[in-house]
Enzyme design. Structure first.
Site, PDB file in Angstrom:
ATOM      1  N   ASN A  85       0.898  -1.173   0.185  1.00  0.00           N
ATOM      2  CA  ASN A  85      -0.049   0.156  -0.069  1.00  0.00           C
ATOM      3  C   ASN A  85       0.924   1.135  -0.101  1.00  0.00           C
ATOM      4  OD1 ASN A  85      -2.446  -1.475   0.306  1.00  0.00           O
ATOM      5  ND2 ASN A  85      -1.996  -1.730   2.571  1.00  0.00           N
ATOM      6  N   HIS A  98       6.864  -1.807   2.967  1.00  0.00           N
ATOM      7  CA  HIS A  98       6.600  -3.205   3.394  1.00  0.00           C
ATOM      8  C   HIS A  98       5.576  -3.740   2.326  1.00  0.00           C
ATOM      9  CE1 HIS A  98       3.765  -0.465   5.151  1.00  0.00           C
ATOM     10  NE2 HIS A  98       2.810  -1.448   5.185  1.00  0.00           N
TER      11      HIS A  98
HETATM   12  P1  AMP Z   1      -0.294  -0.878   5.752  1.00  0.00           P
HETATM   13  O1  AMP Z   1      -1.523  -0.412   6.309  1.00  0.00           O
HETATM   14  O2  AMP Z   1      -0.248  -1.500   4.577  1.00  0.00           O
HETATM   15  O3  AMP Z   1       0.829   0.414   6.056  1.00  0.00           O
HETATM   16  O4  AMP Z   1       0.165  -2.179   6.753  1.00  0.00           O
HETATM   17  C1  AMP Z   1       0.821  -1.860   8.039  1.00  0.00           C
HETATM   18  C2  AMP Z   1       0.635  -3.301   8.535  1.00  0.00           C
HETATM   19  O5  AMP Z   1       1.441  -3.303   9.653  1.00  0.00           O
HETATM   20  C3  AMP Z   1      -0.811  -3.597   9.217  1.00  0.00           C
HETATM   21  O6  AMP Z   1      -1.298  -4.680   8.688  1.00  0.00           O
HETATM   22  C4  AMP Z   1      -0.714  -3.521  10.701  1.00  0.00           C
HETATM   23  O7  AMP Z   1      -1.559  -4.593  11.420  1.00  0.00           O
HETATM   24  C5  AMP Z   1       0.752  -3.880  10.767  1.00  0.00           C
HETATM   25  N1  AMP Z   1       1.536  -3.511  12.103  1.00  0.00           N
HETATM   26  C6  AMP Z   1       1.538  -2.416  12.496  1.00  0.00           C
HETATM   27  N2  AMP Z   1       2.462  -2.303  13.757  1.00  0.00           N
HETATM   28  C7  AMP Z   1       2.860  -3.858  13.769  1.00  0.00           C
HETATM   29  C8  AMP Z   1       3.719  -4.568  14.719  1.00  0.00           C
HETATM   30  N3  AMP Z   1       4.383  -3.883  15.772  1.00  0.00           N
HETATM   31  N4  AMP Z   1       3.723  -5.747  14.519  1.00  0.00           N
HETATM   32  C9  AMP Z   1       3.304  -6.457  13.599  1.00  0.00           C
HETATM   33  N5  AMP Z   1       2.701  -5.930  12.650  1.00  0.00           N
HETATM   34  C10 AMP Z   1       2.298  -4.284  12.789  1.00  0.00           C
END
Ligand code: AMP
Ligand code: ZN
Length: 112
Positions: A85, A98
């Site tokens: 995203n 990511h």
């Molecule tokens: P996006 O919305 O594409 O930026 O994805 C960010 C992702 O990071 C989401 O799916 C969250 O659930 C995940 N996320 C945020 N903080 C953490 C964390 N500390 N450990 C694992 N996943 C996380």
């Protein structure tokens, strides 16, 4: 830098690791959207796809190679999805590049 994924990459914030080498880290998403939901990140901070250049784009190829290998190892033989995203309209919530590796259920298209 105050970046949650940089902190995960350097061990300041714990994560459940799925893969690690000198350049990238794979860890399980805290809020899984599929039975298998792993995030693959470069250890070097890049904010999003917008910061990919001819000089650093090799990391993206490496992430996709590892994603395919992980999908195989995790038994996602029926298929999987890799998503990144970007920005507000893309639904990006963490400003560190990511790639979501999602599998274990049938995916819809187009995404919401
Ligand atoms: P996006 O919305 O594409 O930026 O994805 C960010 C992702 O990071 C989401 O799916 C969250 O659930 C995940 N996320 C945020 N903080 C953490 C964390 N500390 N450990 C694992 N996943 C996380
Ligand atoms: Zn970062």
């Amino acid at each position: 830098m105050d970046c949650v994924f940089c902190k995960i990459a350097n061990g300041e914030i714990p994560s459940k690791k799925a893969y690690e080498d000198d350049r990238i880290l794979g860890f399980y998403d805290l809020d899984p959207q599929a039975p298998t939901h792993i995030l693959l990140i470069p250890k070097e901070h890049l904010s999003s796809v917008r910061e990919i250049t001819p000089e650093n784009s090799g990391i993206v190829a490496h992430i996709f190679e590892v994603a395919a290998q992980l999908a195989e190892e995790l038994g996602l033989s029926n298929g999987f999805r890799i998503v990144t995203n970007c920005g507000e309209d893309g639904g990006q919530t963490v400003p560190h590049l990511h790639f979501h590796l999602l599998g274990g259920r049938s995916m819809k298209w187009p995404p919401g």
